[in-house]
Design a protein around this motif. Structure first.
Motif, mmCIF file in Angstrom:
data_model
loop_
_atom_site.group_PDB
_atom_site.id
_atom_site.type_symbol
_atom_site.label_atom_id
_atom_site.label_comp_id
_atom_site.label_asym_id
_atom_site.label_seq_id
_atom_site.Cartn_x
_atom_site.Cartn_y
_atom_site.Cartn_z
ATOM 1 N N THR A 1 0.656 -0.856 0.157
ATOM 2 C CA THR A 1 -0.212 0.371 -0.150
ATOM 3 C C THR A 1 1.373 0.994 -0.072
ATOM 4 O O THR A 1 0.512 2.049 -0.724
ATOM 5 C CB THR A 1 -0.835 0.226 0.879
ATOM 6 O OG1 THR A 1 0.272 0.246 2.504
ATOM 7 C CG2 THR A 1 -1.811 -1.017 1.360
ATOM 8 N N THR A 2 1.783 0.832 0.513
ATOM 9 C CA THR A 2 2.446 2.097 0.513
ATOM 10 C C THR A 2 3.553 3.042 -1.045
ATOM 11 O O THR A 2 3.890 2.023 -1.954
ATOM 12 C CB THR A 2 4.101 2.178 0.863
ATOM 13 O OG1 THR A 2 4.517 1.520 0.699
ATOM 14 C CG2 THR A 2 4.141 2.419 2.774
ATOM 15 N N LEU B 1 5.497 0.338 -6.108
ATOM 16 C CA LEU B 1 6.439 -0.307 -7.451
ATOM 17 C C LEU B 1 6.756 -1.382 -7.353
ATOM 18 O O LEU B 1 7.152 -2.670 -8.639
ATOM 19 C CB LEU B 1 7.557 0.871 -7.212
ATOM 20 C CG LEU B 1 7.605 2.483 -7.081
ATOM 21 C CD1 LEU B 1 9.104 2.588 -6.562
ATOM 22 C CD2 LEU B 1 7.639 2.849 -8.450
ATOM 23 N N ILE B 2 6.778 -2.182 -6.071
ATOM 24 C CA ILE B 2 6.787 -3.555 -5.535
ATOM 25 C C ILE B 2 6.055 -4.457 -6.078
ATOM 26 O O ILE B 2 6.131 -5.733 -7.289
ATOM 27 C CB ILE B 2 7.141 -4.138 -4.418
ATOM 28 C CG1 ILE B 2 8.516 -2.957 -3.495
ATOM 29 C CG2 ILE B 2 7.653 -5.472 -3.865
ATOM 30 C CD1 ILE B 2 8.889 -3.512 -2.304
ATOM 31 N N GLY B 3 4.449 -3.796 -6.542
ATOM 32 C CA GLY B 3 3.431 -4.975 -6.800
ATOM 33 C C GLY B 3 3.542 -4.454 -8.321
ATOM 34 O O GLY B 3 2.981 -5.549 -8.588
ATOM 35 N N HIS C 1 15.451 -5.451 -5.509
ATOM 36 C CA HIS C 1 16.244 -5.798 -4.091
ATOM 37 C C HIS C 1 16.214 -4.789 -3.252
ATOM 38 O O HIS C 1 15.500 -4.577 -1.793
ATOM 39 C CB HIS C 1 17.485 -6.508 -4.296
ATOM 40 C CG HIS C 1 18.133 -7.106 -2.776
ATOM 41 N ND1 HIS C 1 17.678 -8.048 -2.411
ATOM 42 C CD2 HIS C 1 18.880 -6.435 -2.014
ATOM 43 C CE1 HIS C 1 17.693 -8.632 -1.985
ATOM 44 N NE2 HIS C 1 18.843 -7.488 -1.561
ATOM 45 N N LEU C 2 16.790 -3.476 -3.067
ATOM 46 C CA LEU C 2 16.490 -2.253 -2.549
ATOM 47 C C LEU C 2 15.086 -2.177 -2.170
ATOM 48 O O LEU C 2 15.581 -1.324 -1.216
ATOM 49 C CB LEU C 2 17.667 -1.128 -3.049
ATOM 50 C CG LEU C 2 19.157 -1.717 -3.506
ATOM 51 C CD1 LEU C 2 19.581 -0.453 -3.889
ATOM 52 C CD2 LEU C 2 19.621 -2.052 -1.922
ATOM 53 N N LEU C 3 14.312 -1.941 -2.708
ATOM 54 C CA LEU C 3 12.973 -1.433 -2.904
ATOM 55 C C LEU C 3 12.077 -2.459 -1.973
ATOM 56 O O LEU C 3 11.706 -1.599 -0.544
ATOM 57 C CB LEU C 3 11.848 -1.476 -4.192
ATOM 58 C CG LEU C 3 12.077 -0.191 -5.459
ATOM 59 C CD1 LEU C 3 12.078 -0.297 -6.751
ATOM 60 C CD2 LEU C 3 12.217 0.706 -4.461
ATOM 61 N N PHE C 4 12.598 -3.417 -2.033
ATOM 62 C CA PHE C 4 11.710 -4.358 -0.843
ATOM 63 C C PHE C 4 12.483 -4.310 0.479
ATOM 64 O O PHE C 4 12.186 -3.864 1.392
ATOM 65 C CB PHE C 4 12.162 -6.543 -1.512
ATOM 66 C CG PHE C 4 11.542 -6.426 -2.260
ATOM 67 C CD1 PHE C 4 9.916 -7.585 -2.052
ATOM 68 C CD2 PHE C 4 11.584 -7.661 -3.377
ATOM 69 C CE1 PHE C 4 9.168 -7.979 -2.759
ATOM 70 C CE2 PHE C 4 10.823 -8.199 -4.204
ATOM 71 C CZ PHE C 4 9.485 -7.831 -3.723
ATOM 72 N N SER C 5 13.528 -3.909 0.228
ATOM 73 C CA SER C 5 14.595 -3.531 2.149
ATOM 74 C C SER C 5 13.630 -2.237 1.862
ATOM 75 O O SER C 5 13.578 -2.160 3.191
ATOM 76 C CB SER C 5 16.059 -3.562 1.812
ATOM 77 O OG SER C 5 16.593 -2.966 2.432
ATOM 78 N N ALA C 6 13.939 -1.616 1.314
ATOM 79 C CA ALA C 6 13.408 -0.079 1.931
ATOM 80 C C ALA C 6 12.578 -0.189 2.530
ATOM 81 O O ALA C 6 11.498 0.636 3.069
ATOM 82 C CB ALA C 6 13.106 0.580 0.474
ATOM 83 N N GLU D 1 10.835 1.625 5.678
ATOM 84 C CA GLU D 1 10.146 2.601 6.199
ATOM 85 C C GLU D 1 9.403 2.442 6.776
ATOM 86 O O GLU D 1 8.148 2.932 7.406
ATOM 87 C CB GLU D 1 8.831 3.179 4.477
ATOM 88 C CG GLU D 1 8.713 1.699 4.050
ATOM 89 C CD GLU D 1 7.562 1.872 2.572
ATOM 90 O OE1 GLU D 1 7.354 3.711 2.800
ATOM 91 O OE2 GLU D 1 7.042 1.818 2.070
ATOM 92 N N GLN D 2 8.958 0.828 7.659
ATOM 93 C CA GLN D 2 7.990 0.554 8.994
ATOM 94 C C GLN D 2 8.358 0.089 10.378
ATOM 95 O O GLN D 2 8.010 0.126 10.749
ATOM 96 C CB GLN D 2 7.413 -1.136 8.100
ATOM 97 C CG GLN D 2 6.726 -0.653 7.073
ATOM 98 C CD GLN D 2 5.660 -0.321 6.799
ATOM 99 O OE1 GLN D 2 4.661 -0.157 8.026
ATOM 100 N NE2 GLN D 2 5.010 0.369 5.695
#
Ligand code: T5A
Ligand code: NA
Length: 209
Positions: A46-47, A52-54, A69-74, A78-79
């Motif tokens: 939802t963020t 972008l990941i979805g 990979h970096l987006l999954f980590s980010a 962020e949580q």
């Protein structure tokens, strides 16, 4: 009871192992037992980063492999403020996938080493318990076919299973392996018992990294 923190409990496992089913049931059962408990999931779609990941997972956009990979980590980082705040306020969190998924999936791609894959998640709150739901590919296949998401192929899932096995060699993580080929209720009872123990063990310990 003031000052006691909640536990960070993670569910990991191969595709169709039953993680989401069990995460929902575990949250409800722990609440019934009187523990303040909430569920989280990664990716959290939802963020802005999650969207972008979805889109990548649904094959609507293409992203370079390091970038995703970096987006999954980010999406986990962020949580983190929220996660720490909830744990400190005594809420137990049941998390459907975490950094282990990130490492197992990306490191199953060509030319990625495990060490590089782990770095972006270094420093995240450490789970007090990681419940690994283990099913054979044969049993998983009886739970319906793959959907259309990017990693849903047999050959890729086999590599992911090997990576998880490697990650489970890390004895600094509190892994508990559960046979998830049993019926939903049996698996649930085991996860509940392991979770109650973890909540009890974690309550007066600092949050790890
Ligand atoms: N990913 C994720 C990365 O690459 N990097 C990362 O950092 C992260 C966090 C999306 C993808 O993203 C990748 C991994 C994934 O490829 P997702 O949204 O969690 O991750 O994946 P989903 O496809 O939603 O979930 P899974 O396929 O992994 O399924 P679950 O959650 O393990 O299984 P569940 O509970 O949905 O159950 C599947 C079916 O089996 C039945 C259920 O009713 C359901 O129909 N079932 C059982 N049947 C019989 N006996 C049992 N014990 C059963 N338990 C469930
Ligand atoms: Na799921």
């Amino acid at each position: 009871m003031a000052g006691l923190r909640g536990a960070l409990i993670v569910l990991e496992g191969a595709d169709r192992a039953g993680k989401s089913t069990q995460a929902r049931r575990l949250v409800e059962a722990l609440k019934e037992r009187g523990y303040r408990t909430e569920g989280l999931r990664f990716p959290e779609r939802t963020t802005e980063i999650g969207q972008l990941i979805g889109s990548y997972l649904e094959k609507k956009s293409n992203l370079e492999d390091h970038t995703i990979h970096l987006l999954f980590s980010a999406n986990r980082w962020e949580q983190v403020p929220m996660i720490k705040e909830k744990l400190r306020s005594g809420i137990t969190l049941v998390v459907d996938r975490y950094a282990f998924s990130g490492v197992a999936f990306t490191s199953s791609k060509e030319n990625f080493d495990l060490h590089w894959c782990k770095q972006p998640d270094v420093g995240l709150p450490k789970p007090d318990l990681v419940l690994f739901l283990k099913v054979s590919p044969e049993v998983a296949a009886t739970r319906g076919g793959f959907g259309n998401e990017i990693y849903e192929t047999n050959s890729f899932q086999e590599k992911v299973a090997k990576r998880y096995a490697q990650l489970m060699d890390d004895k600094t993580v509190n892994w508990k392996l559960v046979d998830a080929s049993q019926d939903i209720e049996n698996v649930h009872q085991q996860l509940k018992e392991l979770s109650e123990k973890a909540i009890d063990d974690a309550k007066d310990q600092p949050i790890g990294k």
